[in-house]
Scaffold this motif. Structure first.
Motif, PDB file in Angstrom:
ATOM      1  N   UNK A 266     -26.648 -14.795  66.003  1.00  0.00           N
ATOM      2  CA  UNK A 266     -26.207 -14.688  67.250  1.00  0.00           C
ATOM      3  C   UNK A 266     -25.056 -15.458  67.489  1.00  0.00           C
ATOM      4  N   UNK A 267     -24.191 -15.709  66.229  1.00  0.00           N
ATOM      5  CA  UNK A 267     -22.728 -16.144  66.071  1.00  0.00           C
ATOM      6  C   UNK A 267     -21.773 -15.129  65.501  1.00  0.00           C
ATOM      7  N   UNK A 268     -20.659 -15.293  65.877  1.00  0.00           N
ATOM      8  CA  UNK A 268     -19.427 -14.563  65.122  1.00  0.00           C
ATOM      9  C   UNK A 268     -18.241 -15.620  65.372  1.00  0.00           C
ATOM     10  N   UNK A 269     -17.154 -15.198  64.542  1.00  0.00           N
ATOM     11  CA  UNK A 269     -15.817 -15.800  64.887  1.00  0.00           C
ATOM     12  C   UNK A 269     -14.872 -15.109  64.646  1.00  0.00           C
ATOM     13  N   UNK A 270     -13.568 -15.285  65.014  1.00  0.00           N
ATOM     14  CA  UNK A 270     -12.441 -14.358  64.968  1.00  0.00           C
ATOM     15  C   UNK A 270     -11.392 -15.370  64.016  1.00  0.00           C
ATOM     16  N   UNK A 271     -10.768 -14.642  63.237  1.00  0.00           N
ATOM     17  CA  UNK A 271      -9.659 -15.402  62.228  1.00  0.00           C
ATOM     18  C   UNK A 271      -8.308 -14.856  62.386  1.00  0.00           C
ATOM     19  N   UNK A 272      -7.411 -15.502  62.052  1.00  0.00           N
ATOM     20  CA  UNK A 272      -6.110 -14.951  61.818  1.00  0.00           C
ATOM     21  C   UNK A 272      -5.476 -15.471  60.720  1.00  0.00           C
ATOM     22  N   UNK A 273      -5.059 -14.543  59.597  1.00  0.00           N
ATOM     23  CA  UNK A 273      -4.216 -15.233  58.472  1.00  0.00           C
ATOM     24  C   UNK A 273      -5.350 -16.244  57.888  1.00  0.00           C
ATOM     25  N   UNK A 274      -6.422 -15.842  57.789  1.00  0.00           N
ATOM     26  CA  UNK A 274      -7.487 -16.731  56.769  1.00  0.00           C
ATOM     27  C   UNK A 274      -8.005 -17.925  57.707  1.00  0.00           C
TER      28      UNK A 274
ATOM     29  N   UNK B  58     -10.410 -14.527  51.155  1.00  0.00           N
ATOM     30  CA  UNK B  58     -10.085 -15.491  51.888  1.00  0.00           C
ATOM     31  C   UNK B  58      -8.983 -16.305  51.369  1.00  0.00           C
ATOM     32  N   UNK B  59      -9.043 -16.817  50.281  1.00  0.00           N
ATOM     33  CA  UNK B  59      -7.865 -17.759  49.911  1.00  0.00           C
ATOM     34  C   UNK B  59      -6.571 -17.059  49.458  1.00  0.00           C
ATOM     35  N   UNK B  60      -6.794 -15.699  49.215  1.00  0.00           N
ATOM     36  CA  UNK B  60      -5.471 -14.762  49.292  1.00  0.00           C
ATOM     37  C   UNK B  60      -4.804 -14.762  50.261  1.00  0.00           C
ATOM     38  N   UNK B  61      -5.687 -14.572  51.717  1.00  0.00           N
ATOM     39  CA  UNK B  61      -5.111 -14.526  53.085  1.00  0.00           C
ATOM     40  C   UNK B  61      -4.586 -15.886  53.263  1.00  0.00           C
ATOM     41  N   UNK B  62      -5.192 -16.993  52.762  1.00  0.00           N
ATOM     42  CA  UNK B  62      -4.419 -18.142  52.942  1.00  0.00           C
ATOM     43  C   UNK B  62      -3.265 -18.497  52.352  1.00  0.00           C
ATOM     44  N   UNK B  63      -3.061 -17.869  51.254  1.00  0.00           N
ATOM     45  CA  UNK B  63      -1.983 -17.949  50.631  1.00  0.00           C
ATOM     46  C   UNK B  63      -0.729 -16.976  51.358  1.00  0.00           C
ATOM     47  N   UNK B  64      -1.230 -15.818  51.433  1.00  0.00           N
ATOM     48  CA  UNK B  64      -0.314 -14.750  51.983  1.00  0.00           C
ATOM     49  C   UNK B  64       0.009 -15.308  53.222  1.00  0.00           C
ATOM     50  N   UNK B  65      -0.741 -16.150  54.042  1.00  0.00           N
ATOM     51  CA  UNK B  65      -0.384 -16.615  55.434  1.00  0.00           C
ATOM     52  C   UNK B  65       0.865 -17.682  55.328  1.00  0.00           C
ATOM     53  N   UNK B  66       0.912 -18.310  54.137  1.00  0.00           N
ATOM     54  CA  UNK B  66       2.055 -19.179  53.773  1.00  0.00           C
ATOM     55  C   UNK B  66       3.187 -18.728  53.860  1.00  0.00           C
ATOM     56  N   UNK B  67       3.190 -17.399  53.117  1.00  0.00           N
ATOM     57  CA  UNK B  67       4.256 -16.493  52.898  1.00  0.00           C
ATOM     58  C   UNK B  67       5.224 -16.449  54.196  1.00  0.00           C
ATOM     59  N   UNK B  68       6.494 -16.517  54.237  1.00  0.00           N
ATOM     60  CA  UNK B  68       7.276 -16.637  55.477  1.00  0.00           C
ATOM     61  C   UNK B  68       7.718 -15.225  56.029  1.00  0.00           C
ATOM     62  N   UNK B  69       7.246 -14.066  55.083  1.00  0.00           N
ATOM     63  CA  UNK B  69       7.550 -12.706  55.189  1.00  0.00           C
ATOM     64  C   UNK B  69       9.168 -12.668  55.693  1.00  0.00           C
ATOM     65  N   UNK B  70       9.876 -12.960  54.599  1.00  0.00           N
ATOM     66  CA  UNK B  70      11.485 -13.287  54.738  1.00  0.00           C
ATOM     67  C   UNK B  70      11.964 -11.696  54.934  1.00  0.00           C
ATOM     68  N   UNK B  71      13.090 -11.865  55.887  1.00  0.00           N
ATOM     69  CA  UNK B  71      13.832 -10.579  55.979  1.00  0.00           C
ATOM     70  C   UNK B  71      14.558 -10.417  54.831  1.00  0.00           C
ATOM     71  N   UNK B  72      14.658  -9.343  53.833  1.00  0.00           N
ATOM     72  CA  UNK B  72      15.372  -9.049  52.877  1.00  0.00           C
ATOM     73  C   UNK B  72      14.922  -9.974  51.678  1.00  0.00           C
TER      74      UNK B  72
END
Lengths: 417, 437
Positions: free
Chosen positions: A61-69, B20-34
């Motif tokens: 009965x639960x779910x969550x949203x996430x962004x960038x992990x 999950x951990x890959x996304x966490x690390x990718x989220x640390x990336x600043x996605x730099x211009x050039x």
């Protein structure tokens, strides 16, 4: 020694040791849970909603949203009111009030007729409840005679409020649904019916995610799902907006408003206090982290009060409200250019990308030095400041006045987390 | 409780990311211009792009970006010296620490496998533009072969061993580079239609020139690698128990460890990644005590800090500024390693059952393979693009550069492929002759 501040507050004539309460939800559904919460430091509980109707729940009965992990940006809940027998719930409440007389017990109730509302109110009184909250706002009831379908119908809100107020002298709080354009309308109806206060907001109707294997929403219940309530950090801005609008309403402003919606930290809590709330309710953050979060809410708030020289909550409750004004009244005579600290700058170029693609092409890129260079196109929107990942690298800088503007030094934001 | 890490010979040194951990690390990336990281890769991998793909929940796109640029993307993800390349360029360093680009690359390549993706496909109907033979199936040849196959050329790799990979399969320890990672990359090369002839040693019966003149190849690429362990030039190197890194690692890699070292005392001489690999291999094979002795300081050691740290974690010691003086033993077996200090005052003697010399590799006799000019060190002398002084004969990787990193071998292999394509186009090669099967 840990800091000590008086966080006590009077809420609807009830003396509370602090403004932090559990909201009516899974986090306060039996004796043991509430007892543990009290002992962790919560001043009171809005007990999980009791009806004559006893819920039959789905699983999961639960779910969550996430962004960038980052999980739990928002949280979806399909649970209805209590699935325990009505009498058992009132027995829990009776025992809690007996064993914790200093703590505050709010009986949250939901009926489907005048008679049910009145009966539940009477039982709440017998159980020793300090206050009664009417749940007009649960968006996932299996009966349309209850929940947010009632809360979006001012006539029913008023009628059921009346039924409760007639049955008991205990102050009554009407819990509002955000699934409506103007919350002021049902709030006024509740007040007309005799409510002493309102609480806002309940959960926002939502679909958090679509499951790509089953082609339905999440959570998946035997291949299907339903729209249901969204809560947590993601809805705090929406909650603050509704609360502010209630306080700006000439009728509603005179009653107490209990603030609910995405409170996790002392800062979140403080924001609701600054708008005028004298009571705060929390669920989602407790579901994620447990009752212990109240420790940092109380301690963090005390430290902030100490920093600002406040001794009581009453010293600052509602002080931000007058500064929230209609868009047409904003001072539009100037622009604040961003100032770039080229030493702090790490050369990521995010300000350049966002300014070009999302603003006014006001930043040129020095590819050799990897540094932004502001040009004359800047309108002072501060998108660059919002995307910069380095603390205090881009800050408000030079003020530019529009033609014929009165050059008064404007007040600008100074602190960016 | 000991703080020292333990494991078996095939235990992986570093745990990878999950979604999950890959996304966490990718989220640390600043996605730099050039993005500066994308400038930092010798092989032309574009971390800025593949990390952005991970960040926007597109790991398949990330895998494509990696594989299209570098057919050895899986291998490089494990063995690249990031700290000196892309991660050194990372803007995030200005805030705290660089993005773990190598680990994100590993994650993306693992997704390619999990999703059974086939990123690289040989072009249709352009099979007969010319035929190229490669000598040796190491990183330079594999990278070159993939480039040529993508461009529609037929490529055959001649390898004297039973398996492809060269140093990847017969050198680097599986703790850093598991065989399945090597195999995944090689499968990508094979998927492009590159053919392999194992157990065929060029230089034994036929030479590189013969491949052109008799077998009908239009060009030959030599990526033979460096397989001769360098000698320390001190007495006692012929004692039993004194091994070269090349032989030791190859034996361990072929047999899944070096059982003879169980409960023994091992001295490793050297300060590069190969020395670290030898020491960790000895320790994970069950050696009771492993000590690295290096003639210079840690600051001067060519090994990456990660590898030095990993050796430390396993309880291996490193003694610096001591060079070997002699290996001694009463019988035919080594019993002591003797060292002289760099300061010319200190000296040391270590009792040991084995000595592994990891002080560099040199070329085997290349004159057997080709008549092309050699450099002073016995390597093949090349100009830009891997051109030798002989038309149609090219070389790159360790055998040309004297021994550098895998990613540099990949980069040079790609350059040599481009120069072979230019050569063949100039030569206006007709469809491959019949002699090539």
């Amino acid at each position: 020694m840990a800091i000590k501040k008086d966080l006590s507050i009077d809420y609807l004539g009830v003396k509370c040791e602090n403004p932090f309460f559990l909201s009516s939800s899974p986090v306060g559904g039996n004796y043991d849970m509430v007892a543990k919460a009290y002992e962790a430091g919560w001043a009171g509980v809005f007990f999980k909603t009791v009806g004559i109707f006893v819920a039959d729940e789905c699983s999961p009965r639960f779910d969550n949203t996430n962004k960038e992990g980052l999980p739990w940006l928002g949280f979806k809940n399909m649970e209805q009111i209590s699935d325990k027998p009505t009498e058992l719930n009132f027995e829990f409440m009776y025992r809690l009030k007996r064993d914790y007389p200093e703590k505050i017990l709010v009986s949250t109730i939901m009926g489907s007729s005048d008679a049910e509302w009145a009966a539940l109110a009477k039982m709440s009184e017998q159980a020793g409840a300090d206050l009664i909250e009417g749940n007009f706002s649960c968006p996932q009831m299996t009966s349309h005679a209850m929940g947010s379908d009632v809360g979006s119908n001012p006539k029913l809100v008023k009628q059921y409020t009346k039924a409760v107020v007639k049955a008991t002298k205990i102050p009554f709080i009407a819990k509002m649904t955000p699934n409506i354009t103007s919350m002021e309308v049902p709030a006024r109806a509740a007040i007309e019916g005799g409510a002493a206060g309102v609480s806002a907001i309940n959960t926002v109707k939502s679909i958090t995610n679509i499951d790509l294997d089953n082609m339905t929403a999440m959570p998946v219940v035997n291949g299907k799902s339903s729209i249901s309530g969204y809560s947590g950090a993601a809805i705090r801005p929406i909650a603050l907006r509704f609360v502010a609008q209630l306080f700006q309403d000439p009728t509603v402003k005179d009653v107490e408003i209990s603030g609910i919606g995405g409170i996790e930290t002392w800062r979140d809590a403080l924001e609701f206090l600054l708008l005028g709330c004298r009571n705060l309710q929390v669920t989602t953050a407790i579901m994620q982290y447990g009752y212990r979060i109240v420790e940092d809410m109380a301690n963090g708030l005390a430290h902030w009060m100490d920093e600002r020289g406040y001794d009581r909550l009453d010293d600052f409750i509602g002080i931000a409200l007058p500064n929230i004004i209609p868009a047409e009244e904003l001072d539009r005579s100037f622009k604040v250019l961003p100032a770039f600290d080229t030493k702090k700058c790490i050369g990521c170029g995010r300000c350049y990308v966002s300014c070009y693609d999302g603003a006014h092409q006001a930043i040129d890129w020095d590819a050799k030095k990897r540094r932004p260079v502001l040009n004359d196109e800047c309108v002072g929107c501060h998108l660059c400041l919002n995307v910069c990942p380095v603390k205090d690298c881009i800050t408000p800088g030079e003020i530019k006045w529009k033609k014929r503007a009165k050059k008064v030094s404007p007040v600008v934001q100074v602190n960016y987390d | 409780m000991s703080k020292v890490k333990t494991g078996s010979y095939t235990s992986e040194a570093v745990r990878g990311f999950d979604h999950r951990t890959a996304m966490e690390e990718a989220a640390r990336c600043l996605l730099c211009h050039d993005a500066p990281c994308s400038e930092g890769c010798p092989a032309g991998t574009d971390p800025g792009k593949f990390i952005r793909s991970i960040r926007f929940r597109n790991p398949k796109g990330a895998a494509e970006t990696i594989r299209e640029n570098n057919v050895l993307g899986g291998v490089c993800a494990r063995v690249c010296p990031y700290d000196r390349l892309c991660e050194e360029a990372c803007s995030r360093t200005g805030i705290d620490r660089p993005i773990e680009i190598g680990k994100l690359q590993r994650y993306a390549v693992e997704q390619e496998k999990a999703f059974r993706m086939k990123v690289l496909k040989a072009p249709r109907g352009r099979k007969n533009q010319g035929a190229v033979a490669c000598v040796g199936a190491g990183p330079a040849s594999l990278a070159l072969a993939a480039e040529l196959a993508k461009a529609g050329y037929r490529v055959t790799i001649f390898e004297k061993e039973k398996k492809a990979g060269g140093v990847l399969t017969y050198g680097i320890t599986p703790a850093r580079l598991p065989q399945y990672v090597v195999d995944q990359d090689i499968a990508a090369v094979k998927g492009l239609g590159v053919e392999f002839e194992f157990g065929t040693e060029i230089g034994k019966k036929i030479t590189a020139q013969d491949l052109i003149e008799q077998k009908g190849y239009d060009a030959v690429f030599i990526g033979a690698g460096l397989w001769q362990g360098r000698s320390a030039g001190v007495p006692g190197e012929d004692l039993k128990g004194v091994l070269t890194a090349v032989d030791f690692l190859k034996e361990a890699r072929t047999k899944g460890g070096y059982a003879a070292m169980k409960d023994k005392t091992v001295v490793v001489v050297g300060g590069g990644d190969v020395a670290m690999d030898c020491a960790t291999t000895a320790k994970l094979s069950g050696a009771a005590k492993v000590a690295i002795w290096y003639r210079r300081s840690v600051e001067e050691a060519p090994a990456s800090m990660d590898e030095i740290r990993y050796a430390h974690d396993l309880g291996i010691t490193i003694t610096t500024e001591f060079a070997p003086k002699a290996f001694t033993g009463k019988g035919k077996k080594v019993e002591y390693a003797e060292f002289t200090g760099r300061d010319k005052k200190s000296s040391a003697t270590a009792a040991c059952d084995f000595v592994v010399l990891a002080i560099g590799q040199t070329a085997e006799d290349m004159s057997k393979i080709t008549g092309a000019s050699l450099s002073g060190k016995g390597c093949i002398a090349v100009r830009k693009g891997g051109k030798t002084n002989l038309p149609g004969i090219f070389a790159a990787g360790d055998i040309a550069n004297g021994g550098k990193t895998v990613v540099e071998a990949v980069a040079e292999g790609k350059e040599a492929a481009a120069s072979i394509i230019t050569y063949l186009k100039k030569k206006a090669v007709k469809p491959a002759k019949k002699a090539v099967k």
